[in-house]
Design an enzyme around this catalytic site. Structure first.
Site, short mmCIF file in Angstrom:
data_model
loop_
_atom_site.label_atom_id
_atom_site.label_comp_id
_atom_site.label_asym_id
_atom_site.label_seq_id
_atom_site.Cartn_x
_atom_site.Cartn_y
_atom_site.Cartn_z
N SER A 41 -2.04 -8.78 4.48
CA SER A 41 -3.00 -7.70 4.69
C SER A 41 -4.36 -8.12 4.14
CB SER A 41 -2.50 -6.46 3.95
OG SER A 41 -3.56 -5.61 3.64
N SER A 42 -5.42 -7.50 4.65
CA SER A 42 -6.77 -7.86 4.20
C SER A 42 -7.02 -7.44 2.75
CB SER A 42 -7.83 -7.24 5.11
OG SER A 42 -7.68 -5.84 5.14
N CYS A 43 -6.15 -6.61 2.18
CA CYS A 43 -6.37 -6.17 0.79
C CYS A 43 -6.03 -7.26 -0.23
CB CYS A 43 -5.62 -4.89 0.49
SG CYS A 43 -3.86 -5.14 0.38
N TYR A 87 0.24 -3.76 -4.18
CA TYR A 87 0.59 -4.25 -2.84
C TYR A 87 -0.05 -5.62 -2.60
CZ TYR A 87 0.79 -4.10 2.31
OH TYR A 87 1.01 -4.37 3.64
N LYS A 105 1.70 -9.23 -1.71
CA LYS A 105 1.37 -9.99 -0.50
C LYS A 105 0.86 -11.39 -0.85
CE LYS A 105 2.53 -7.25 2.84
NZ LYS A 105 3.60 -7.68 3.78
N LEU A 116 -5.01 -2.07 10.77
CA LEU A 116 -4.41 -1.92 12.11
C LEU A 116 -4.17 -0.45 12.47
CD1 LEU A 116 -1.71 -4.71 11.73
CD2 LEU A 116 -3.97 -4.92 12.80
N HIS A 121 -2.44 5.63 7.01
CA HIS A 121 -3.77 5.05 6.97
C HIS A 121 -4.76 6.00 7.63
CE1 HIS A 121 -1.31 1.33 6.42
NE2 HIS A 121 -2.26 1.10 5.54
O1 GFB Z 1 -6.76 3.49 5.86
P1 GFB Z 1 -6.87 3.70 4.39
O2 GFB Z 1 -5.87 4.64 3.79
O3 GFB Z 1 -6.76 2.31 3.70
O4 GFB Z 1 -8.31 4.31 4.06
P2 GFB Z 1 -7.64 1.21 2.93
C1 GFB Z 1 -9.49 3.76 4.53
C2 GFB Z 1 -10.68 4.61 4.14
O5 GFB Z 1 -10.62 5.85 4.87
C3 GFB Z 1 -10.76 4.99 2.67
C4 GFB Z 1 -10.87 6.93 3.99
O6 GFB Z 1 -12.11 4.91 2.24
C5 GFB Z 1 -10.29 6.44 2.66
O7 GFB Z 1 -10.82 7.20 1.59
N1 GFB Z 1 -10.27 8.16 4.51
C6 GFB Z 1 -10.96 9.26 4.93
C7 GFB Z 1 -8.96 8.42 4.66
N2 GFB Z 1 -10.12 10.23 5.30
C8 GFB Z 1 -8.86 9.74 5.15
C9 GFB Z 1 -7.56 10.31 5.36
O8 GFB Z 1 -7.40 11.45 5.77
N3 GFB Z 1 -6.49 9.48 5.12
C10 GFB Z 1 -6.65 8.20 4.67
N4 GFB Z 1 -5.55 7.45 4.46
N5 GFB Z 1 -7.87 7.65 4.41
C11 GFB Z 1 -5.23 0.38 2.53
C12 GFB Z 1 -4.54 -0.24 1.36
O9 GFB Z 1 -6.52 0.52 2.09
O10 GFB Z 1 -5.29 -0.46 3.69
C13 GFB Z 1 -3.35 -1.01 1.74
O11 GFB Z 1 -4.30 0.75 0.41
C14 GFB Z 1 -3.53 -1.87 2.97
O12 GFB Z 1 -2.99 -1.81 0.66
C15 GFB Z 1 -4.16 -1.10 4.10
O13 GFB Z 1 -4.27 -3.03 2.70
C16 GFB Z 1 -4.47 -1.95 5.32
O14 GFB Z 1 -8.24 0.28 3.91
O15 GFB Z 1 -8.59 1.81 1.96
#
Ligand code: GFB
Length: 317
Positions: free
Chosen positions: A113-115, A142, A146, A172, A185
């Site tokens: 993952s990109s993280c 995580y 990875k 994704l 996500h």
């Molecule tokens: O997709 P996301 O949960 O993952 O969140 P990350 C991306 C951005 O969207 C963050 C915002 O800045 C969140 O605060 N966001 C806004 C929301 N509204 C929402 C919502 O309703 N739900 C969610 N989930 N986010 C994950 C990592 O990071 O990405 C994992 O925690 C993994 O380890 C994955 O790498 C691909 O991109 O921030």
């Protein structure tokens, strides 16, 4: 471009075939003419169980393994369950990667993952940014798991010449995604929120954080095609990025989702929720140089994913 490995005529095990990426790999493998695509449900095989995985691999004898299984989740799930994200992923990687090597699996592709990159990595993030700085705290557990998976493949390559590689996809989305608001996500979350707000006639919908972070989003079918391309054309020691080269702010994404869903209410931010990494944009030059290009635009991908959501989830929403 010289093809280094073939999938044609091979017995290919997709670990994690029920997940969004695993499903997409199984779909894409159809065109590669494998001898057989092997899968195992969670009930049939606990991928964290080293002895069970060893027995399963000995019985099914795959030539190639795609390790798409993982405990995954959005920013809040990562932040809330650090133990599961660390232990489950380490156990699963050890069982499958080491088990595959012991079972003489000739080719393995591990998905990360990109993280894995540092929170403040220079953008776009090239492969050599790995381990150059501190990780984003919401998902370091995580990320560490990875990174360990990458190192497992590298150790086996360095010591024994194993043809095991790691691919790092950007964020994704697509059919088969998790649409549960607490663990998903951002794209499935925003799709569900916009849909529910439209159905309820709600005046506004809420997005987490400031709306300012930037993310790069790839449709899972593009990702699967990139993974299969890497499986055939890449055998390097370092991991390889799968990105597309453009990103958007979360606010821009929310506006696009609202447009696709047809919701015209207001957008409100919730600053009590974390933003996470300020920006995650992949440098995908390495895979591009091997002749791969993504095909699906964000708008197009969101529209088809929303169709999928309406068909599979909206009735129960
Ligand atoms: O997709 P996301 O949960 O993952 O969140 P990350 C991306 C951005 O969207 C963050 C915002 O800045 C969140 O605060 N966001 C806004 C929301 N509204 C929402 C919502 O309703 N739900 C969610 N989930 N986010 C994950 C990592 O990071 O990405 C994992 O925690 C993994 O380890 C994955 O790498 C691909 O991109 O921030």
């Amino acid at each position: 471009m010289q093809q280094l490995h073939t999938l044609a005529g091979k017995r290919v095990f997709v670990a994690g075939h029920r997940g969004m990426v695993g499903q997409a790999i199984v779909r894409a493998l159809g065109a590669e003419n494998p001898a057989e695509v092997l899968t195992a449900t969670r009930n049939e095989l606990d991928l964290r169980d080293r002895a069970a995985v060893k027995t399963w691999l000995a019985a099914h004898k795959p030539d190639v393994v795609f390790l798409a299984a993982a405990r995954v989740g959005g920013i809040l799930a990562n932040d809330t369950y650090p133990s599961e994200f660390l232990f489950d992923n380490l156990e699963l990687e050890t069982a499958v990667i080491r088990g595959a090597f012991e079972a003489d699996v000739e080719r393995l592709v591990f998905l990360g993952s990109s993280c894995i990159y540092p929170k403040m990595a220079p953008q776009p993030m090239a492969e050599d940014a790995l381990l150059t700085g501190p990780l984003e705290p919401t998902n370091e557990w995580y990320a560490i798991a990875k990174i360990a998976g990458i190192k497992m493949c590298q150790a086996l390559k360095r010591q024994y010449g194993a043809h095991y590689i790691s691919v790092m996809p950007t964020n994704l989305y697509g059919p088969g995604d998790n649409f549960d608001l607490a663990s998903s996500h951002v794209i499935p979350a925003l799709m569900r929120k916009a849909h529910d707000a439209k159905v309820a006639g709600a005046p506004q919908m809420v997005i987490w954080g400031s709306g300012q972070p930037r993310r790069e989003f790839m449709h899972v079918d593009d990702c699967a095609s990139g993974i299969l391309h890497a499986a055939r054309f890449y055998d390097g020691y370092e991991h390889i990025n799968i990105g597309l080269g453009t990103d958007v702010t979360i606010r821009e994404l929310a506006e696009l989702v609202m447009d696709v869903v047809g919701y015209t209410g207001a957008l409100v931010t919730d600053p009590t929720k974390p933003d996470g990494t300020p920006r995650k944009l992949m440098d995908g030059a390495r895979l591009k140089a091997l002749g791969w290009q993504h095909q699906i635009s964000l708008r197009e991908g969101l529209a088809s994913t929303y169709d999928w959501f309406v068909e599979h989830h909206a009735a129960t929403a």
